[in-house]
Scaffold this active site. Sequence first.
Site, PDB file in Angstrom:
ATOM      1  N   ASP A  35       7.500 -13.540  40.153  1.00 46.20           N
ATOM      2  CA  ASP A  35       6.342 -14.400  40.003  1.00 46.20           C
ATOM      3  C   ASP A  35       7.053 -15.859  39.723  1.00 46.20           C
ATOM      4  O   ASP A  35       6.461 -16.842  39.771  1.00 46.20           O
ATOM      5  CB  ASP A  35       5.540 -14.045  38.805  1.00 46.20           C
ATOM      6  CG  ASP A  35       4.300 -13.011  38.994  1.00 46.20           C
ATOM      7  OD1 ASP A  35       4.389 -12.780  40.702  1.00 46.20           O
ATOM      8  OD2 ASP A  35       3.693 -12.444  38.382  1.00 46.20           O
ATOM      9  N   SER A  38      12.057 -17.196  35.527  1.00 45.92           N
ATOM     10  CA  SER A  38      13.218 -17.853  35.312  1.00 45.92           C
ATOM     11  C   SER A  38      13.574 -19.237  35.957  1.00 45.92           C
ATOM     12  O   SER A  38      13.803 -19.887  35.518  1.00 45.92           O
ATOM     13  CB  SER A  38      14.255 -16.638  35.699  1.00 45.92           C
ATOM     14  OG  SER A  38      14.125 -15.500  35.107  1.00 45.92           O
ATOM     15  N   PRO A 112      11.569  -9.924  31.027  1.00 48.53           N
ATOM     16  CA  PRO A 112      11.705  -8.968  32.278  1.00 48.53           C
ATOM     17  C   PRO A 112      10.158  -8.591  32.945  1.00 48.53           C
ATOM     18  O   PRO A 112       9.151  -8.319  32.106  1.00 48.53           O
ATOM     19  CB  PRO A 112      12.312  -7.593  32.033  1.00 48.53           C
ATOM     20  CG  PRO A 112      12.876  -8.014  30.724  1.00 48.53           C
ATOM     21  CD  PRO A 112      12.146  -8.830  30.007  1.00 48.53           C
ATOM     22  N   GLY A 113      10.233  -8.665  34.391  1.00 51.65           N
ATOM     23  CA  GLY A 113       8.716  -8.369  34.761  1.00 51.65           C
ATOM     24  C   GLY A 113       8.870  -6.851  35.158  1.00 51.65           C
ATOM     25  O   GLY A 113       7.667  -6.237  35.344  1.00 51.65           O
ATOM     26  N   ASP A 168       2.469 -24.219  46.454  1.00 51.93           N
ATOM     27  CA  ASP A 168       3.082 -25.085  47.500  1.00 51.93           C
ATOM     28  C   ASP A 168       3.139 -23.931  48.828  1.00 51.93           C
ATOM     29  O   ASP A 168       3.245 -24.586  49.849  1.00 51.93           O
ATOM     30  CB  ASP A 168       4.299 -25.718  47.239  1.00 51.93           C
ATOM     31  CG  ASP A 168       5.322 -24.656  46.878  1.00 51.93           C
ATOM     32  OD1 ASP A 168       5.122 -23.890  45.710  1.00 51.93           O
ATOM     33  OD2 ASP A 168       6.595 -24.569  47.403  1.00 51.93           O
ATOM     34  N   SER A 469      19.962  31.319  16.661  1.00 51.34           N
ATOM     35  CA  SER A 469      19.346  32.435  16.724  1.00 51.34           C
ATOM     36  C   SER A 469      20.456  33.612  16.914  1.00 51.34           C
ATOM     37  O   SER A 469      21.322  33.454  18.056  1.00 51.34           O
ATOM     38  CB  SER A 469      18.361  32.633  17.953  1.00 51.34           C
ATOM     39  OG  SER A 469      17.775  33.927  18.090  1.00 51.34           O
ATOM     40  N   SER A 541      16.075  25.602  12.432  1.00 50.16           N
ATOM     41  CA  SER A 541      16.050  24.369  12.200  1.00 50.16           C
ATOM     42  C   SER A 541      17.150  23.505  13.007  1.00 50.16           C
ATOM     43  O   SER A 541      18.157  22.863  12.350  1.00 50.16           O
ATOM     44  CB  SER A 541      16.070  23.981  10.681  1.00 50.16           C
ATOM     45  OG  SER A 541      17.237  24.822  10.208  1.00 50.16           O
TER      46      SER A 541
END
Length: 629
Positions: A35, A38, A112-113, A168, A469, A541
């Site tokens: 778009d 930058s 960022p886009g 433009d 286990s 765990s």
Amino acid sequence: MAHQSELIASDIEAYLEAHQNKSLLRFITCGSVDDGKSTLIGRLLYDSKMVFEDQMAQLEADSRRIGTQGGEIDFALLVDGLAAEREQGITIDVAYRFFSTETRKFIVADTPGHEQYTRNMVTGASTADAAVILIDARKGVLTQTRRHSYLVSLLGIRNVVLAVNKMDLIGWDHAAFDVIVADYRAFAASVGLTNVTAIPISGLKGDNIASRSDATAWHDGPTLVEWLEGVDVGQDSRARPFRMPVQWVNRPSLDFRGFSGLIASGTVKPGDRVKVLPSGRESTVARIVVMLGDLDKAVVGQSVTLTLTDEVDVSRGDVLVAADAPCEVADQFETALVWMDDEPMPPGRPYLLKIGARTVTAQVTEIKHKVNVNTMEKLAAKRLELNEIAVANISLDRAIPFEPYGDNRDLGGFILIDKISNRTVGAGLINHHLRRADNIHWQALDVDKAARAAIKGQKGRVIWLTGLSGAGKSTIANMVDRKLHVMGRHTYLLDGDNVRHGLNRDLGFTEEDRVENIRRVAEVARLMADAGLIVITAFISPFRAERRMARDLMEAGEFIEVFVDTPLSVAEQRDVKGLYQKARAGQLKNFTGVDSPYEAPEAAEIHINTTAMSATDAAEAIVSWLLGE
């Protein structure tokens, strides 16, 4: 070079003083890919004369070599600094740039886009006071435009300019501009953005950036720079009650004790009554100290040191507030949470929560729903993946002073930090505290832990056996329990399989359920240790974070981690229950050692190598350690 002013040549000192006293506006540019974010920032730097001659020469050379404008100056190259950004012509990281005009200084974040860099966009927006949302006039409102607008609203930015770029390329079509603006305003209103100013621009050519364009005689609004210079972002916070998180207790000598911090809202003067939160103690401001002396008044945005008339206990992380208008204190909240880590977030796992200068332990107790920010749809979720956003309940290990993020960013915004790696894994915003926190209070008890332990002639402990286990945990735990019982000790054994028949019968074996399984067991073990029992637990765990959470529930020395260390190949050969065989056949998902990791302890109190020690010897070693410790 800095923005040109006639004062530079006539009175440099007056220029420097005026420059120093300019207000500062932080804003972001955001929107969809390509778009022109930058390019717009590069143009702002160029028009405000912030580009040196050597930089300009390099820019012209880079534009011919890797630019996207057919050899003409590519202003985006002033901002896109990463090699990958220049190669792809996109923004990846957040780039911060400074520039100034005659009336104001600016720090702009180019965000960022791309959707996968949402966390970068959130980082840039977290400190912004205003947002410039760009739309490509040829494409109109896109999904990522809506995504970033939602995030802007979520992060409390209410001053928004809609910059319809590349006008433009569509011949400055007024009707097309009006259609885009109407489409965007309809969406913006649905996410709470009502103060939106629309400006037709060309970032590359400079139309309506710093000066008005002859091509938009139909536009009677401001240029972008005029809007940036005129937006007021400080009135609300100045009118709110005084708040100052304490960042440092300033004690340069025995005769001075002050409390330093950045004023988050309101004003303060000597003689004002203040309250220290969360303790609730009150005092009066004696002095407002800065480097050049004392102030008669301090306002939001100033960093000051306050001294008080009374010797009250104030620590780093406390908040000084207006005594007649204090903020709330609570330990449970509904929050908006943005997950920023590659590893997913299961509820129940403990994290460090940093809010201002205070750090506490927190758990996400419930994900109420996650949000599809492209459609605003609310979705059920048990975990959060990278860049996902959710409304979630969070519980803390102690009460903190706070305000909803929409009222005060400093007291309502927080980050989550992984306890093991110290990575920042999430960012959140407090919506409100939970009413249940108001209705639950600690009840004072006459018989305490020491009294319950004394009557048993022992100290409550938790012996936590962890391992794969088939490692032999249950066998060893049973032997330890029997030996201690014969010796007249008061014990209780919590075994992984047995607990799942009752307390945890509703839990499966997903990562989320396993985290909750250990959380419940740790809480039960803590209560039993509080009753003076020696608690022996035998659970795989597998995750260090949950074992750390269990340890943190106990007092120092109460939690004894026993690593029953058995190589996977040996454990799999034993396979008494046939679980490895099922896991290898794909019949048992999320099985530790096969398709779910086991994170071995890094500093267990006791290390049992079952390839070199029998179960009987292992049990004897644990009992000897316990009695001799």
